[in-house]
Scaffold this active site. Structure first.
Site, PDB file in Angstrom:
ATOM      1  N   ASP A  91       0.815  -1.144  -0.028  1.00 30.98           N
ATOM      2  CA  ASP A  91      -0.065  -0.001  -0.019  1.00 30.98           C
ATOM      3  C   ASP A  91       0.825   1.370  -0.016  1.00 30.98           C
ATOM      4  OD1 ASP A  91      -2.241   1.936   0.202  1.00 30.98           O
ATOM      5  OD2 ASP A  91      -2.441   1.379   2.313  1.00 30.98           O
ATOM      6  N   ASP A 138     -29.537  14.715 -11.114  1.00 34.59           N
ATOM      7  CA  ASP A 138     -28.820  15.873 -10.467  1.00 34.59           C
ATOM      8  C   ASP A 138     -27.537  15.593 -10.490  1.00 34.59           C
ATOM      9  OD1 ASP A 138     -30.162  13.875  -8.982  1.00 34.59           O
ATOM     10  OD2 ASP A 138     -29.596  14.848  -7.113  1.00 34.59           O
ATOM     11  N   GLU A 185     -20.527   4.205  -7.216  1.00 36.51           N
ATOM     12  CA  GLU A 185     -21.878   4.888  -7.752  1.00 36.51           C
ATOM     13  C   GLU A 185     -21.720   4.862  -9.179  1.00 36.51           C
ATOM     14  OE1 GLU A 185     -24.206   8.812  -7.021  1.00 36.51           O
ATOM     15  OE2 GLU A 185     -22.201   8.499  -6.453  1.00 36.51           O
TER      16      GLU A 185
END
Length: 746
Positions: free
Chosen positions: A65, A437, A682
């Site tokens: 990482d 939106d 999303e």
């Protein structure tokens, strides 16, 4: 409901074995080459690894990482080679795990083990190298839906008042009594229970902005034979939330989520969301944007009739043959009478919403005869992020000699009157009701537009109701009315409709008035209208809407459907992928489809699927004109992706196009899942093929640590529904991440 950790499918590690090799597991690995080969993977059976959870996790993060975001992705610059000991050798032999995908899977399994307080685990090789399509499908089906079955404190609340608060509809006596008992019996919740007035005005809703709360949804008895007075026998009707900051039941999100739930055999959750929508229509007058107090004046795109039909078709009947699959066994078995009663209730709710919301003032334009998004709310939407409207408010704030925040406060409280801003927020709220939106397609005019997507949905509502009434209720259907005034209003309305016709009543600003529908009672059967809606009535509306869509929204020259500006009385030229909805709603003729589909694919098909709008329509971007999430290059929701398989194939037989588009979208989803630590976000930039987007509201679902917990509701559904229509060969190509252009050889 917490799914069992998949890594524990094998026997737990004996304590003796732990003592023998604990130090081995804790030892730091020697520096690794980027690629090496000394221990063949995948013998005759998947090998087992024995892992010290905390130590391995730390070593893995320290090595791999490199950007410190607690994810292992292709952006990290570690060697992407990590050594873990095998269980059969007691930790003596070690195997190199190579590649971003396998190493990030290891991190995810370690974090899940941490959740269960495990110090050591035995981990199967097939978990680390699992086919990515199978892994994604499994996690959504057995993990993510449960993580989304919750409602919490409101992360969108920017007010000083953070009190836990629930608003109960005026006529829900059971809900009021129940939540008052909850507040008393569970004082640690500090729950404020407030009953709404019988009439909820936009001014009243504005007054709630300083003390927001969740809106009550339906309740259920756990044991039907016991009463409502026993608080332990009452529970909420279950539902799924989108995820992230959107942690309440949303309108059109729930429809897409229900398709995914049905695909995964989670019929009960989809049923619960239908029942909550019925409750909302009965008590709040509409399907809400979501069940928060600041959404009381706002709806969302109407999908209820198709949602009802999908869930109804998925229900098991007592007369059905024995379940032949795991999914089928999850279905509740209904008696025919109970099932018909459930459908009748949902049908009444749909009739009420259609005639009291979408075919009623202010959303119905009586001059054109089509529907628009138009809310009753006032002022700045309170759920938006801080400073969201600063660019809009700044000129007015400068003129008043105030900062943007000072001006916003005074404007919100009504101390400053600005008609120009009032009109701006009428359109802004309409954009939010549309679900788009935001987009430049709707800037400053949304409340004036009869959009192609909304009117396709209205047409689908009318067509679905006609078919339900004809097929399930013999062509006639009775509904209950709140009082004689509603019954009289309905009789007058129908008499006028039969004598003058629907075109005269609506077209040209006629005598249309469907306020009677607000009085339809969904649950109470004590009063019945003597005149009843029938299938011929709803069929006449279907024909009317079909004709008007093709009159006002279809362009022969462009071979595309567009929005229509009812104020300017002209067709928009903004190219939107929602044009394809006309096929889903069976509005386009065969000839129209033959010109529409090729044009649609030329305009909107890109590497990662279907893009929301064209770049030409969106226009140039700048600091003053930033990117919008419902414009090019974004492709956000499944309604533009997965339904195309059914739109183009089932209705119009464009099978190869449908498969190609579906594959493109799934490739985008799976590639991000593989490259970015299992992300299910999303939205995507489908042109750049990335979920790393610089756009308003960010990208919910991408900001996580170690392991994805829930994905994002409609994205989960898009994967599950898309995989249903994918042939085995394409599914294998997807698992191998074969690029769509290679698969289809364009």
């Amino acid at each position: 409901m917490r799914p069992q950790l998949a890594a524990f499918s094998h026997a737990a590690t004996p304590d003796k074995a732990q003592n023998n090799f604990a130090s081995e597991c804790a030892a730091p690995p020697s520096p690794r080459r980027r690629r090496a080969s000394h221990d063949a993977l995948f013998p005759t059976a998947p090998r087992l690894f024995i892992v010290n959870v905390a130590t391995t996790k730390k070593l893995l993060l320290d090595q791999e990482d490199t950007d410190g975001d607690r994810q292992i992705t292709i952006h990290d610059t570690g060697p992407k080679v990590f050594v873990i000991p095998t269980a059969n050798s007691g930790g003596f032999n070690k195997v190199e795990i190579r590649g971003t995908y396998a190493i990030s899977n290891l991190l995810q399994e370690l974090e899940l083990a941490t959740d269960h307080n495990r110090k050591f685990i035995i981990l199967s090789e097939d978990r680390l190298f699992e086919n990515p399509v199978q892994r994604m499908e499994r996690l959504i089906k057995f993990h993510f839906w449960d993580g989304l079955e919750a409602i919490c404190a409101d992360p969108k609340n920017r007010q000083e008042d953070n009190q836990n608060r629930i608003y109960i509809p005026f006529h829900d006596d059971i809900g009021l009594s129940y939540f008052k008992k909850v507040a008393i019996n569970r004082p640690h919740l500090h729950l404020d229970v407030v009953q709404l007035p019988e009439y909820v005005s936009s001014a009243y809703v504005n007054s709630l902005n300083s003390k927001p709360g969740v809106l009550a949804l339906g309740l259920r008895k756990i044991h039907p034979e016991r009463g409502w007075d026993d608080i332990t026998n009452v529970c909420g009707t279950p539902f799924v939330v989108p995820g992230g900051r959107f942690n309440e039941q949303y309108g059109w999100d729930s429809y897409f989520e229900s398709l995914g739930l049905i695909a995964d055999g989670r019929i009960g959750l989809a049923q619960g969301m239908v029942e909550n929508f019925v409750y909302e229509i009965e008590h709040y007058g509409k399907i809400l944007n979501a069940n928060r107090s600041y959404y009381l004046t706002r709806s969302q795109p109407p999908f209820l009739t198709d949602m009802v039909r999908q869930v109804y078709a998925a229900f098991g009947r007592e007369s059905d043959p024995p379940a032949s699959s795991a999914n089928a066994s999850l279905k509740k078995l209904w008696k025919e009478g109970e099932l018909k009663s459930w459908l009748a209730c949902a049908t009444k709710a749909s009739i009420k919403e259609l005639f009291s919301i979408w075919l009623s003032h202010p959303r119905l334009d009586t001059a054109v005869g089509l529907s628009k998004y138009y809310t009753e709310g006032q002022g700045i939407p309170p759920e938006t992020e801080p400073d969201h409207f600063n660019a809009i408010l700044k000129p007015f704030a400068d003129k008043a000699g105030l900062s943007e925040s000072e001006f916003e406060k005074l404007y919100t409280h009504g101390d400053i009157k600005v008609p120009e801003l009032d009109e701006y927020f009428v359109h802004d709220r309409a954009v939010r009701e549309s679900g788009h939106d935001t987009t430049y397609r709707f800037d400053g005019k949304c409340a004036n537009l009869a959009t192609i997507d909304l009117n396709c949905l209205v047409h689908k509502y009318e067509e679905d109701l006609a078919q339900i009434i004809e097929q399930e209720f013999g062509g006639r259907y009775s509904v209950a009315a709140e009082n004689n005034e509603n019954v009289s209003g309905y009789k007058l309305w129908k008499e006028t409709l039969e004598s003058e016709g629907v075109d005269v009543m609506i077209g040209g600003g006629g005598t249309w008035n469907s306020n009677w529908a607000k009085g339809i009672m969904i649950y109470d059967e004590s009063v019945t209208m003597t005149a009843t809606p029938d299938d011929s009535l709803t069929t006449s509306f279907t024909s009317r809407t079909h004709a008007l869509i093709n009159k006002y929204l279809w362009s022969d020259t462009a071979s595309l459907y567009f929005d229509f500006d009812c104020k300017e009385m002209k067709q928009s030229t903004y190219e939107s992928a929602t044009a394809i909805w006309a096929l889903w709603a069976n509005i386009a003729s065969k000839e129209q489809a033959e010109s529409l589909v090729p044009k649609f694919l030329r305009l909107f098909e890109v590497e990662g699927g279907i893009v929301s709008t064209t770049e030409a329509s969106r226009g140039p971007l700048s600091n003053e004109r930033p990117s919008r999430q419902w414009d090019y290059p974004y492709g956000k929701k499944i309604r533009k992706k997965i339904p195309l398989y059914y739109i183009l194939y089932s209705n119009y037989n464009y099978h190869s196009d449908a498969l190609r588009i579906t594959y493109r979208w799934l490739y985008t989803c799976v590639k991000a899942f593989v490259d970015f630590n299992g992300v299910v976000p999303e939205k995507f930039d489908v042109v750049g093929m990335t979920h790393k987007v610089n756009v308003e509201y960010g990208n919910v679902g991408s900001d996580f640590q170690y392991v994805v917990r829930e994905g994002f509701g409609w994205m989960n559904a898009s994967v599950q529904v898309g995989l249903l229509g994918l042939p085995l060969g394409l599914r294998r190509s997807l698992g191998a991440l074969v690029h769509p252009d290679v698969v289809f050889r364009r």
